[in-house]
Design an enzyme around this catalytic site. Structure first.
Site, PDB file in Angstrom:
ATOM      1  N   LYS A 277       0.845  -1.205   0.000  1.00  0.00           N
ATOM      2  CA  LYS A 277       0.000   0.000   0.000  1.00  0.00           C
ATOM      3  C   LYS A 277       0.871   1.241   0.000  1.00  0.00           C
ATOM      4  O   LYS A 277       0.668   2.178  -0.764  1.00  0.00           O
ATOM      5  CB  LYS A 277      -0.880   0.046   1.263  1.00  0.00           C
ATOM      6  CG  LYS A 277      -2.061  -0.883   1.246  1.00  0.00           C
ATOM      7  CD  LYS A 277      -2.773  -0.830   2.598  1.00  0.00           C
ATOM      8  CE  LYS A 277      -3.903  -1.821   2.634  1.00  0.00           C
ATOM      9  NZ  LYS A 277      -4.534  -1.960   3.949  1.00  0.00           N
TER      10      LYS A 277
ATOM     11  N   GLN B 137      -5.171  -0.909   9.958  1.00  0.00           N
ATOM     12  CA  GLN B 137      -5.061  -2.236   9.366  1.00  0.00           C
ATOM     13  C   GLN B 137      -5.678  -3.299  10.292  1.00  0.00           C
ATOM     14  O   GLN B 137      -5.343  -3.372  11.473  1.00  0.00           O
ATOM     15  CB  GLN B 137      -3.577  -2.558   9.107  1.00  0.00           C
ATOM     16  CG  GLN B 137      -3.335  -3.883   8.427  1.00  0.00           C
ATOM     17  CD  GLN B 137      -3.909  -3.945   7.013  1.00  0.00           C
ATOM     18  OE1 GLN B 137      -3.756  -3.016   6.231  1.00  0.00           O
ATOM     19  NE2 GLN B 137      -4.580  -5.048   6.690  1.00  0.00           N
TER      20      GLN B 137
ATOM     21  N   ASP C 242     -11.182   3.467   4.111  1.00  0.00           N
ATOM     22  CA  ASP C 242     -11.684   2.103   3.894  1.00  0.00           C
ATOM     23  C   ASP C 242     -13.210   2.081   3.726  1.00  0.00           C
ATOM     24  O   ASP C 242     -13.768   1.057   3.345  1.00  0.00           O
ATOM     25  CB  ASP C 242     -11.306   1.211   5.096  1.00  0.00           C
ATOM     26  CG  ASP C 242     -10.133   0.294   4.787  1.00  0.00           C
ATOM     27  OD1 ASP C 242      -9.879   0.028   3.600  1.00  0.00           O
ATOM     28  OD2 ASP C 242      -9.484  -0.165   5.757  1.00  0.00           O
TER      29      ASP C 242
END
Ligand code: NDP
Length: 281
Positions: free
Chosen positions: A51, A95, A118
């Site tokens: 990422k 995460q 997200d």
């Protein structure tokens, strides 16, 4: 019998990342992404590094905050609040999975919805469900890009989504519905999965069971999107669909790896830029 064309996620993702990099170059500011990682789950380590690399390549200000495995929920919430208040930060990603002492839901609900890259915050989920603009979860958003790249007609099509998680299945169904598909969501309590799947002109499998979807579950000419990433005991990576058998019936299909996976990261970058533009005007 058909032989499916392969939907190349790597190529579609590379194209999307190049378009985003070109857009970033025209902005009067640098969008900022912060990934927060707690502990050192090895699988997510690779993902977090990928990422970061892709975000930097696209011209973003990207950094990973690594916190120890023993971090308490209060400590993590304090970090999230600090990032919420930091004007240089446009996008926050915590995460998953998190260590046991931390409730993921509490953390996700603490992220400022405007920075929730997200798209997991209930405000963004609600916006998606009610057709308002918001941040959309990266994996289902990536699937929509793949369907567009494959030239699959969505309006009026019978779409079946296998799986109903908050991060893939439910937002996937909402996006397909918003694009005017006739959507069925199937899950572990569905009575006859095979015949439900066989009706699909578009089948999205997000179940996390290696090669569960058999060739004869696929309608001739269907578009099959395999979100699953499953590691077999022999080390091979396979999807939720029996790729070899499904390829004999589908018109188009994504491989694993190299299908949905690369799109998730590209969409994370796209969401970061969208969040930055929305927030900074
Ligand atoms: P979850 O485990 O959260 O959800 C799985 C869903 O599948 C649930 O809705 C569950 O039903 C359903 N399910 C499980 N077993 C069966 C079964 N035997 N029959 C029918 N339905 C079943 O998984 P996620 O949604 O998070 O992820 C799904 C897959 O996608 C995983 O392989 C994951 O690794 C992969 N993934 C890939 C990403 C990428 O970037 N390519 C990103 C995110 C996920 P129920 O609700 O009834 O329990």
């Amino acid at each position: 019998m058909t032989t499916a064309s392969i939907i190349d996620g790597k190529e579609v993702a590379a194209g999307l990342r190049a378009r985003i990099a070109a857009r970033v170059a025209t902005l009067p500011f640098t969008p900022g992404l912060r990934v927060v990682r707690v502990g050192d789950d090895p699988a997510s380590g690779v993902y977090v590094r990928n990422k970061d690399k892709a975000a930097k390549q696209a011209g973003l200000d990207s950094a990973t905050l690594q916190l120890p495995e023993t971090t308490t929920e209060a400590e993590l919430l304090a970090v999230v609040r600090q990032l919420n208040d930091d004007p240089a930060v446009d996008a926050i990603l915590v995460q998953l999975p998190l260590p046991r002492q931390i409730r993921a839901e509490t953390v996700l609900e603490t992220i400022d919805p405007a920075k929730d890259v997200d798209g997991f915050h209930a405000v963004n989920a609600g916006r998606l469900a009610t057709g308002q603009a918001g941040l959309v979860p990266c994996t289902p958003k990536g699937v929509m890009h793949l369907l567009a790249a494959a030239g699959t007609a969505i309006a009026g099509a019978r779409a079946v989504v296998l799986g109903r998680s908050n991060i893939v299945g439910k937002p996937m169904a909402a996006l397909l519905l918003a694009a005017d598909a006739t959507v069925t969501v199937v899950h572990s309590r569905t009575r006859d999965l095979a015949s439900e799947c066989r009706r699909a002109e578009i089948l999205v499998a997000a179940v996390g069971r290696p090669e569960m979807v058999k060739g004869d579950w696929i309608a001739e000419g269907a578009t099959v999107i395999d979100v699953g990433i499953n590691r077999l005991p022999d080390g091979r990576l396979v999807g939720d669909v029996d790729f070899a058998a499904a390829s004999q019936r589908a018109a188009a299909i994504t491989p694993v790896p190299g299908g949905v996976g690369p799109m998730t990261i590209a969409c994370l970058i796209e969401n970061t830029v969208d969040a930055a533009v929305a927030r900074r005007g």
